[in-house]
Design a protein around this motif. Structure first.
Motif, PDB file in Angstrom:
ATOM      1  N   THR A   1     -57.086 -48.719 -76.086  1.00  0.00           N
ATOM      2  CA  THR A   1     -57.975 -47.892 -74.735  1.00  0.00           C
ATOM      3  C   THR A   1     -58.605 -48.368 -73.568  1.00  0.00           C
ATOM      4  O   THR A   1     -58.774 -49.161 -73.856  1.00  0.00           O
ATOM      5  CB  THR A   1     -59.185 -46.669 -75.453  1.00  0.00           C
TER       6      THR A   1
ATOM      7  N   LYS B   1     -50.444 -45.190 -77.769  1.00  0.00           N
ATOM      8  CA  LYS B   1     -50.276 -46.169 -79.152  1.00  0.00           C
ATOM      9  C   LYS B   1     -48.417 -47.068 -79.329  1.00  0.00           C
ATOM     10  O   LYS B   1     -48.011 -46.607 -78.863  1.00  0.00           O
ATOM     11  CB  LYS B   1     -50.249 -44.918 -80.116  1.00  0.00           C
TER      12      LYS B   1
ATOM     13  N   ASN C   1     -60.982 -52.849 -77.739  1.00  0.00           N
ATOM     14  CA  ASN C   1     -60.714 -51.427 -76.983  1.00  0.00           C
ATOM     15  C   ASN C   1     -59.576 -51.203 -78.231  1.00  0.00           C
ATOM     16  O   ASN C   1     -58.692 -50.489 -77.869  1.00  0.00           O
ATOM     17  CB  ASN C   1     -61.007 -51.272 -76.040  1.00  0.00           C
TER      18      ASN C   1
ATOM     19  N   ASN D   1     -53.902 -49.166 -80.993  1.00  0.00           N
ATOM     20  CA  ASN D   1     -53.780 -48.595 -80.211  1.00  0.00           C
ATOM     21  C   ASN D   1     -55.009 -48.683 -78.800  1.00  0.00           C
ATOM     22  O   ASN D   1     -55.922 -49.407 -79.630  1.00  0.00           O
ATOM     23  CB  ASN D   1     -54.970 -47.076 -80.666  1.00  0.00           C
TER      24      ASN D   1
ATOM     25  N   ARG E   1     -55.649 -43.968 -73.742  1.00  0.00           N
ATOM     26  CA  ARG E   1     -55.321 -44.277 -75.428  1.00  0.00           C
ATOM     27  C   ARG E   1     -53.863 -44.315 -75.061  1.00  0.00           C
ATOM     28  O   ARG E   1     -53.081 -43.554 -74.830  1.00  0.00           O
ATOM     29  CB  ARG E   1     -56.147 -43.490 -76.329  1.00  0.00           C
TER      30      ARG E   1
END
Length: 94
Positions: free
Chosen positions: A68, A23, A51, A66, A21
């Motif tokens: 992933t 950010k 995601n 975010n 993940r």
């Protein structure tokens, strides 16, 4: 002294392949979300749009995006962070 773990010569504690993940923070706009997603997909092309998770700042001026993705190697992660860090709309990455 702090160590930047997003440089090509840094060691990694991540075991690949894995879900990773990232950010990125910037001004609250759909264009910013698209920018982060586009850069991520450049290095991890099979990343589903589902995601993406978005969090607003308290005043809703900024957002945290975010994403992933399935990471297969550290170079993939370095590529994404390197490109995001160079973009003027990205205020911070984690």
């Amino acid at each position: 002294m702090t160590k930047d773990l997003h440089t090509p010569d840094s060691e990694t504690l991540i075991e690949f392949p894995c879900d990773y993940r990232l950010k990125a923070m910037g001004e609250n706009s759909e264009e910013f979300v698209e920018l982060v997603y586009k850069v991520c997909c450049k290095y991890a092309p099979n990343t589903p749009r589902d995601n993406i998770k978005i969090n607003n700042s308290k005043g809703k001026r900024f957002i945290s995006v975010n994403v992933t993705f399935y990471a297969t190697c550290i170079e993939q992660i370095h590529g994404i962070y390197g490109e995001l860090k160079q973009h003027p709309e990205v205020k911070m990455t984690l």
